[in-house]
Design a protein around this motif. Sequence first.
Motif, PDB file in Angstrom:
ATOM      1  N   LYS A 143       0.844  -1.182   0.000  1.00 13.31           N
ATOM      2  CA  LYS A 143       0.000   0.000   0.000  1.00 13.31           C
ATOM      3  C   LYS A 143       0.885   1.241   0.000  1.00 13.31           C
ATOM      4  O   LYS A 143       2.017   1.129   0.450  1.00 13.31           O
ATOM      5  CB  LYS A 143      -0.968  -0.035   1.164  1.00 13.31           C
ATOM      6  N   HIS A 173      -0.909  -5.140   5.736  1.00 11.33           N
ATOM      7  CA  HIS A 173      -0.224  -5.886   6.800  1.00 11.33           C
ATOM      8  C   HIS A 173      -1.140  -6.223   7.982  1.00 11.33           C
ATOM      9  O   HIS A 173      -0.835  -7.102   8.768  1.00 11.33           O
ATOM     10  CB  HIS A 173       1.066  -5.179   7.252  1.00 11.33           C
ATOM     11  N   TYR A 174      -2.304  -5.555   8.060  1.00  7.98           N
ATOM     12  CA  TYR A 174      -3.226  -5.923   9.135  1.00  7.98           C
ATOM     13  C   TYR A 174      -3.701  -7.374   9.003  1.00  7.98           C
ATOM     14  O   TYR A 174      -3.955  -8.035   9.989  1.00  7.98           O
ATOM     15  CB  TYR A 174      -4.420  -4.952   9.196  1.00  7.98           C
ATOM     16  N   LYS A 177      -1.552  -9.828  10.824  1.00  3.24           N
ATOM     17  CA  LYS A 177      -1.498  -9.800  12.295  1.00  3.24           C
ATOM     18  C   LYS A 177      -2.232 -11.019  12.834  1.00  3.24           C
ATOM     19  O   LYS A 177      -3.354 -11.312  12.428  1.00  3.24           O
ATOM     20  CB  LYS A 177      -2.155  -8.525  12.838  1.00  3.24           C
ATOM     21  N   GLU A 211      -3.579   5.361  17.678  1.00  5.09           N
ATOM     22  CA  GLU A 211      -2.125   5.380  17.768  1.00  5.09           C
ATOM     23  C   GLU A 211      -1.701   6.532  18.657  1.00  5.09           C
ATOM     24  O   GLU A 211      -2.327   7.591  18.636  1.00  5.09           O
ATOM     25  CB  GLU A 211      -1.519   5.567  16.379  1.00  5.09           C
ATOM     26  N   ARG A 218       7.176  10.830   8.289  1.00  4.24           N
ATOM     27  CA  ARG A 218       6.482  10.483   7.036  1.00  4.24           C
ATOM     28  C   ARG A 218       5.542  11.585   6.576  1.00  4.24           C
ATOM     29  O   ARG A 218       4.599  11.341   5.821  1.00  4.24           O
ATOM     30  CB  ARG A 218       5.691   9.200   7.233  1.00  4.24           C
ATOM     31  N   TYR A 221       4.472  11.986   2.759  1.00  5.07           N
ATOM     32  CA  TYR A 221       3.474  11.024   2.281  1.00  5.07           C
ATOM     33  C   TYR A 221       2.133  11.279   2.956  1.00  5.07           C
ATOM     34  O   TYR A 221       1.098  11.394   2.323  1.00  5.07           O
ATOM     35  CB  TYR A 221       3.947   9.587   2.562  1.00  5.07           C
ATOM     36  N   TYR A 222       2.180  11.398   4.295  1.00  3.66           N
ATOM     37  CA  TYR A 222       0.931  11.401   5.057  1.00  3.66           C
ATOM     38  C   TYR A 222       0.046  12.593   4.702  1.00  3.66           C
ATOM     39  O   TYR A 222      -1.171  12.475   4.591  1.00  3.66           O
ATOM     40  CB  TYR A 222       1.222  11.379   6.561  1.00  3.66           C
ATOM     41  N   ASP A 230      -5.045   6.530   4.513  1.00  3.90           N
ATOM     42  CA  ASP A 230      -3.947   5.788   5.113  1.00  3.90           C
ATOM     43  C   ASP A 230      -4.424   4.589   5.935  1.00  3.90           C
ATOM     44  O   ASP A 230      -3.760   3.553   5.978  1.00  3.90           O
ATOM     45  CB  ASP A 230      -3.133   6.742   6.005  1.00  3.90           C
ATOM     46  N   MET A 231      -5.565   4.734   6.598  1.00  3.52           N
ATOM     47  CA  MET A 231      -6.010   3.676   7.512  1.00  3.52           C
ATOM     48  C   MET A 231      -7.392   3.112   7.201  1.00  3.52           C
ATOM     49  O   MET A 231      -7.610   1.912   7.291  1.00  3.52           O
ATOM     50  CB  MET A 231      -6.045   4.204   8.958  1.00  3.52           C
ATOM     51  N   HIS A 235      -6.789  -0.812   6.226  1.00  6.73           N
ATOM     52  CA  HIS A 235      -6.763  -1.617   7.452  1.00  6.73           C
ATOM     53  C   HIS A 235      -8.130  -1.709   8.144  1.00  6.73           C
ATOM     54  O   HIS A 235      -8.584  -2.789   8.516  1.00  6.73           O
ATOM     55  CB  HIS A 235      -5.749  -1.049   8.449  1.00  6.73           C
ATOM     56  N   LYS A 326      -4.005   9.576  15.011  1.00  2.00           N
ATOM     57  CA  LYS A 326      -2.645   9.630  15.539  1.00  2.00           C
ATOM     58  C   LYS A 326      -2.616  10.566  16.747  1.00  2.00           C
ATOM     59  O   LYS A 326      -3.491  11.393  16.910  1.00  2.00           O
ATOM     60  CB  LYS A 326      -1.690  10.127  14.462  1.00  2.00           C
ATOM     61  N   ARG A 331      -1.844   3.730  22.438  1.00  2.00           N
ATOM     62  CA  ARG A 331      -1.906   2.858  21.272  1.00  2.00           C
ATOM     63  C   ARG A 331      -2.831   1.709  21.658  1.00  2.00           C
ATOM     64  O   ARG A 331      -2.519   0.918  22.562  1.00  2.00           O
ATOM     65  CB  ARG A 331      -0.518   2.312  20.954  1.00  2.00           C
ATOM     66  N   GLN A 363      -4.317  -5.011  19.657  1.00  2.76           N
ATOM     67  CA  GLN A 363      -3.008  -4.620  20.119  1.00  2.76           C
ATOM     68  C   GLN A 363      -3.147  -3.480  21.114  1.00  2.76           C
ATOM     69  O   GLN A 363      -4.119  -2.762  21.048  1.00  2.76           O
ATOM     70  CB  GLN A 363      -2.083  -4.225  18.950  1.00  2.76           C
TER      71      GLN A 363
HETATM   72  C1  BG6 Z   1       0.438   1.890   8.148  1.00  3.45           C
HETATM   73  C2  BG6 Z   1       0.097   3.346   8.093  1.00  3.45           C
HETATM   74  O1  BG6 Z   1      -0.124   1.222   7.065  1.00  3.45           O
HETATM   75  O2  BG6 Z   1      -0.064   1.340   9.360  1.00  3.45           O
HETATM   76  C3  BG6 Z   1       0.677   4.066   9.284  1.00  3.45           C
HETATM   77  O3  BG6 Z   1       0.621   3.910   6.901  1.00  3.45           O
HETATM   78  C4  BG6 Z   1       0.243   3.411  10.574  1.00  3.45           C
HETATM   79  O4  BG6 Z   1       0.314   5.442   9.288  1.00  3.45           O
HETATM   80  C5  BG6 Z   1       0.485   1.910  10.527  1.00  3.45           C
HETATM   81  O5  BG6 Z   1       0.974   3.974  11.628  1.00  3.45           O
HETATM   82  C6  BG6 Z   1      -0.120   1.221  11.730  1.00  3.45           C
HETATM   83  O6  BG6 Z   1       0.311  -0.105  11.763  1.00  3.45           O
HETATM   84  P1  BG6 Z   1       0.469  -0.889  13.131  1.00  3.45           P
HETATM   85  O7  BG6 Z   1       0.868  -2.250  12.706  1.00  3.45           O
HETATM   86  O8  BG6 Z   1       1.511  -0.171  13.932  1.00  3.45           O
HETATM   87  O9  BG6 Z   1      -0.871  -0.830  13.804  1.00  3.45           O
END
Ligand code: BG6
Length: 478
Positions: A143, A173-174, A177, A211, A218, A221-222, A230-231, A235, A326, A331, A363
């Motif tokens: 992504k 990547h979620y 997990k 978070e 970043r 990009y952000y 982004d989220m 995710h 954020k 977190r 998490q």
């Molecule tokens: C990323 C986002 O895909 O996921 C980030 O670009 C974010 O902004 C991150 O911080 C969160 O991932 P994780 O695994 O830390 O929850």
Amino acid sequence: IPVDPFDLVIFGGTGDLARRKIFPALFRRFVAGQIEGDVRLIGAARSEMDRAAYRAMVRAAIAEFGGEEARRKKDLAAFLDLLDYVMVDARGTAGWSDLAGKMRKDRIRAFYFSVAPALFGDLAKRLHKHGMADAASRIVVEKPFGRDLETARDLNRVLARHFEERQIYRIDHYLGKETVQNLMAIRFGNVLFEPLWNSQYVDHIQITVAESVGVGGRGDYYDKSGAMRDMVQNHMMQLLCLIAMEPPAKFDPDAVRDEKLKVIRALDPVKGADVVRGQYEAQEDKPDYRVQVDNPESTTESFVALKVHISNWRWAGTPFYLRTGKRLRERASEIAVVFKDAPHSIFGPEAGRHRNILTIKLQPNEGIELGVTIKEPGPGGMRLIDVPLDMTFAEALGPEEADFPDAYERLIMDVIRGNQTLFMRGDEVEAAWAWTDPVIAEWEDEGAAPLPYASGSSGPDDALMLMHRDGRRWREIR
Ligand code: BG6
């Protein structure tokens, strides 16, 4: 179980993702014995560098991001032996025959495109031209997969020119997990929850990904993305799908992805009044969002909360509330399934209102909690209280078993094994953009600034109102 021998080329092999995630993940799988002997890991990037310098770079990356395992000197030396490096020019001719010369026949070949999406087409074309990709090769892309429906479609088209869908691994990547995969196990491995998993019994569902960090380095990009792109588009959408989807007939890639796609397509459009955007303010020594992204006029959101309905038989009438941001208090990521009141209270109004809440904590302290109503102990009559049936996985399984692998470990091994279940299909990504695009377009048309919120808080007050006006409230971020 060790995977079959493979050659993995990492384009963008000197980049941030390679250093922070890809190599540490590969190394941990190597230490775990899943990657053995006859494997080649080839970094490819624009910089001139020899193999020794590349190995030194990867060694430093693993020392920094590899955790405990990085101390295993012997393993590290053996792992670094698998590494090679080639200078390639993604848009030119330099380096490509070198790279082709290093690839071996009779190996699984995987190509990780850890580069800007604008280069996907160039890489795919050259891989074919130099005879490196065959019908069994795989490519991995990261992504952001586009920034709206149109750009995502373009990327899908570009990749489809050279690869079939079954060869394309789009990472979210979620999905790698452990606890996110556990959502499916909890729902479909137990008989207890599924009969209640619908609008008849569920009042609403809350999904929070909070978070405590800011945008860090970043900003560039952000600031062009914001929390929605982004989220939420990826995710949060995946979490929503796994919570809301119908049971797939099998745990196989298309069966699972078909069901997720149906959820996305059944999402109602989100109305302006049902979305709150925020941007964080300064906190002591930490700068505010605009300073951090170096854009004093920025109207990009670092927080978003919204309410959405899924128009299908299972969920009609049960709202889903999503929030992510954020610089929030903690977190903490969790999904809370809030069940409806009992249909009739035999204890009368003084017993108060009690609801079962199933919380799946993603998490940092992975686990499940089920709020159960019981009698308050003592002689004071029939008073009711809620107590948690609480289980962190670390307590239940022991710290060793609950030491979950990083998402990338699982996902990269799935690429080598050829299992696409935990990767996004092209149509899924497009459908997710089709849903987010109008929300973002409305903000852009209005040009409105997001609401400021205090760093270390739980977001703008309007996000609380989003729930209050429905007679509900967010669970505390803790
Ligand atoms: C990323 C986002 O895909 O996921 C980030 O670009 C974010 O902004 C991150 O911080 C969160 O991932 P994780 O695994 O830390 O929850």
